[in-house]
Design a protein around this motif. Structure first.
Motif, PDB file in Angstrom:
ATOM      1  N   MET A 128       0.839  -1.193   0.000  1.00  0.00           N
ATOM      2  CA  MET A 128       0.000   0.000   0.000  1.00  0.00           C
ATOM      3  C   MET A 128       0.881   1.253   0.000  1.00  0.00           C
ATOM      4  O   MET A 128       1.751   1.394   0.863  1.00  0.00           O
ATOM      5  CB  MET A 128      -0.896   0.051   1.240  1.00  0.00           C
ATOM      6  N   PRO A 129       0.694   2.167  -0.963  1.00  0.00           N
ATOM      7  CA  PRO A 129       1.467   3.415  -0.921  1.00  0.00           C
ATOM      8  C   PRO A 129       1.306   4.153   0.407  1.00  0.00           C
ATOM      9  O   PRO A 129       2.267   4.737   0.919  1.00  0.00           O
ATOM     10  CB  PRO A 129       0.876   4.229  -2.083  1.00  0.00           C
ATOM     11  N   GLU A 130       0.099   4.105   0.964  1.00  0.00           N
ATOM     12  CA  GLU A 130      -0.155   4.797   2.230  1.00  0.00           C
ATOM     13  C   GLU A 130       0.685   4.208   3.364  1.00  0.00           C
ATOM     14  O   GLU A 130       1.135   4.940   4.249  1.00  0.00           O
ATOM     15  CB  GLU A 130      -1.635   4.717   2.591  1.00  0.00           C
ATOM     16  N   GLU A 131       0.904   2.904   3.341  1.00  0.00           N
ATOM     17  CA  GLU A 131       1.709   2.278   4.390  1.00  0.00           C
ATOM     18  C   GLU A 131       3.164   2.749   4.309  1.00  0.00           C
ATOM     19  O   GLU A 131       3.781   3.069   5.329  1.00  0.00           O
ATOM     20  CB  GLU A 131       1.642   0.750   4.271  1.00  0.00           C
ATOM     21  N   ARG A 132       3.692   2.805   3.111  1.00  0.00           N
ATOM     22  CA  ARG A 132       5.058   3.318   2.947  1.00  0.00           C
ATOM     23  C   ARG A 132       5.147   4.769   3.395  1.00  0.00           C
ATOM     24  O   ARG A 132       6.114   5.166   4.073  1.00  0.00           O
ATOM     25  CB  ARG A 132       5.499   3.176   1.485  1.00  0.00           C
ATOM     26  N   ASN A 133       4.147   5.561   3.043  1.00  0.00           N
ATOM     27  CA  ASN A 133       4.140   6.962   3.472  1.00  0.00           C
ATOM     28  C   ASN A 133       4.125   7.086   4.990  1.00  0.00           C
ATOM     29  O   ASN A 133       4.819   7.931   5.562  1.00  0.00           O
ATOM     30  CB  ASN A 133       2.922   7.681   2.892  1.00  0.00           C
ATOM     31  N   ARG A 134       3.317   6.240   5.650  1.00  0.00           N
ATOM     32  CA  ARG A 134       3.226   6.300   7.114  1.00  0.00           C
ATOM     33  C   ARG A 134       4.569   5.975   7.770  1.00  0.00           C
ATOM     34  O   ARG A 134       5.023   6.688   8.683  1.00  0.00           O
ATOM     35  CB  ARG A 134       2.155   5.318   7.609  1.00  0.00           C
ATOM     36  N   ILE A 135       5.177   4.889   7.322  1.00  0.00           N
ATOM     37  CA  ILE A 135       6.435   4.441   7.933  1.00  0.00           C
ATOM     38  C   ILE A 135       7.530   5.483   7.750  1.00  0.00           C
ATOM     39  O   ILE A 135       8.247   5.839   8.706  1.00  0.00           O
ATOM     40  CB  ILE A 135       6.863   3.088   7.331  1.00  0.00           C
ATOM     41  N   LEU A 136       7.676   5.998   6.535  1.00  0.00           N
ATOM     42  CA  LEU A 136       8.737   6.960   6.255  1.00  0.00           C
ATOM     43  C   LEU A 136       8.495   8.290   6.964  1.00  0.00           C
ATOM     44  O   LEU A 136       9.435   8.902   7.492  1.00  0.00           O
ATOM     45  CB  LEU A 136       8.852   7.168   4.743  1.00  0.00           C
ATOM     46  N   THR A 137       7.244   8.739   6.993  1.00  0.00           N
ATOM     47  CA  THR A 137       6.940   9.997   7.686  1.00  0.00           C
ATOM     48  C   THR A 137       7.241   9.888   9.173  1.00  0.00           C
ATOM     49  O   THR A 137       7.821  10.809   9.773  1.00  0.00           O
ATOM     50  CB  THR A 137       5.475  10.393   7.458  1.00  0.00           C
ATOM     51  N   ASP A 138       6.855   8.781   9.782  1.00  0.00           N
ATOM     52  CA  ASP A 138       7.136   8.596  11.208  1.00  0.00           C
ATOM     53  C   ASP A 138       8.640   8.605  11.491  1.00  0.00           C
ATOM     54  O   ASP A 138       9.098   9.144  12.509  1.00  0.00           O
ATOM     55  CB  ASP A 138       6.519   7.290  11.708  1.00  0.00           C
ATOM     56  N   ALA A 139       9.423   8.008  10.592  1.00  0.00           N
ATOM     57  CA  ALA A 139      10.873   7.975  10.777  1.00  0.00           C
ATOM     58  C   ALA A 139      11.488   9.369  10.715  1.00  0.00           C
ATOM     59  O   ALA A 139      12.534   9.627  11.331  1.00  0.00           O
ATOM     60  CB  ALA A 139      11.512   7.070   9.726  1.00  0.00           C
TER      61      ALA A 139
END
Length: 364
Positions: A128-139
């Motif tokens: 999911m693109p949204e999952e990648r966005n969430r993980i990277l943003t949190d980092a």
């Protein structure tokens, strides 16, 4: 303290509205709104500013069309110019869309602190693109504001410093609490000639469901099955409409009896439709939360959800096999009165934005 709040897609407006209002109550906080233009038409953008009492954006980036990579690059360049002009103390991003990650990355690269609202949500599906966005943003984030306990657990498991994590509740519910009465006063049902609980509300837009011909045909089968049980309101997302046209499936949708296709609705209109539906069928993350608060049965047509509290405590049920027949059977159960009982999750009380404002005021 200057905070730049990023909006791009429809859910961002709903989340930033209570934050901007909370920040504006304090003279020590200067709050500005940056609109990337990710949703740029009137229905998906301007109407939400009007209905949520948001001022016009301080900057409108007008991001380009095209692939996610091109959009990300365009936002990076344009938002960097804003950062150079404004020199903010914080960039606040919400949710998990392209604008979220792009603006967080631009801020981090410029040495400006990033705050992420709705941090820690994980579906476990890295496709999911949204999952990648969430993980990277949190980092990239220096402050992580979390809506449910699972988010706290996820962030700690990923090695995020506990001092950065704040369990504050859900700003999307802040807007729902603030505008629920105003939504009911619109009389959307009366305008459409509907009665409460006499229809099923469907809205589907995720890439996994609508970007392929096979996925769209499965969606049409779902609508056909469910419409045999009760009137269906299909609130069609622009992405879904575009792909139905692309694959020549519009006529197939129009041929299904007992279905009313609705154009994208304003925020207030959609709240009213949700609150009065017999059941909502969706693949939207925010709608899972809103139906849980409204205590309306929700069937989520996805293999996983990043919002497990809506299933564990709320009214949401996950249709993980993506089978139209499974949805149909669950709808039969609900219409027969066998409804899942749900509770409102902790801190979903309409005060999340105020908690976030207080944390900023106490931040050096």
């Amino acid at each position: 303290m200057k905070i730049l709040n990023i909006v791009g897609a429809r859910p961002n407006f709903v989340k930033v509205a209570p934050l901007h209002r909370a920040f504006r109550r304090y003279p020590l906080i200067q709050s500005k709104i940056i609109h990337t233009g990710q949703h740029y038409d009137t229905v998906m953008s301007d109407i939400f500013f009007d209905q949520l009492d948001l001022p016009r954006p301080d900057y409108y980036l007008g991001m380009c069309a095209g692939t996610t990579t091109r959009q990300t690059a365009d936002i990076l360049c344009k938002f960097e110019n804003v950062l150079t002009i404004e020199q903010p103390d914080w960039v606040l991003v919400v949710g998990d869309v392209t604008s979220t990650l792009a603006c967080a990355l631009a801020a981090a690269q410029t040495g400006i602190r990033v705050a992420h609202v709705e941090a820690g949500l994980r579906s476990g599906d890295n496709q999911m693109p949204e999952e990648r966005n969430r993980i990277l943003t949190d980092a990239l984030s220096d402050r992580l504001f979390v809506t449910e306990q699972a988010g706290v657990d996820n962030l700690k498991r990923e090695g995020i410093d506990a001092d950065k994590i704040h369990f504050v509740g859900n700003v999307m519910i802040d807007s729902l609490v603030a505008y629920r009465t105003k939504a009911s006063e619109l009389n959307t049902l009366g305008t459409l000639g509907l009665l409460p609980e006499q229809y099923i509300l469907i809205t589907i837009h995720r890439s996994a469901n609508v970007d392929s011909e096979a996925g769209l045909k499965k969606l049409l089968q779902l609508i056909d099955n469910v419409a045999s049980l009760k009137l269906v309101l299909f609130a069609i997302h622009p992405r879904t409409l575009t792909n139905l046209r692309k694959f020549g499936l519009i006529s197939q949708l129009e041929a299904i009896p007992n279905v009313r296709v609705l154009e994208p609705q304003g925020y207030l209109e959609f709240i009213n439709l949700m609150e009065n539906a017999a059941v909502v069928i969706t693949d939207s993350g925010g709608i899972q939360e809103e139906t849980t608060y409204l205590q309306v049965p929700c069937l989520t047509f996805r293999q996983s959800t990043e919002r497990p509290v809506t299933v564990e405590l709320g009214t949401n049920q996950l249709i993980s096999d993506l089978n139209p027949e499974t949805v149909t059977q669950q709808v039969r159960e609900i219409l027969a009165g066998r409804v899942k009982i749900g509770w409102i999750p902790p801190l979903w009380d309409g005060k999340a934005a105020e908690r976030i404002a207080q944390i900023f005021l106490n931040t050096e």
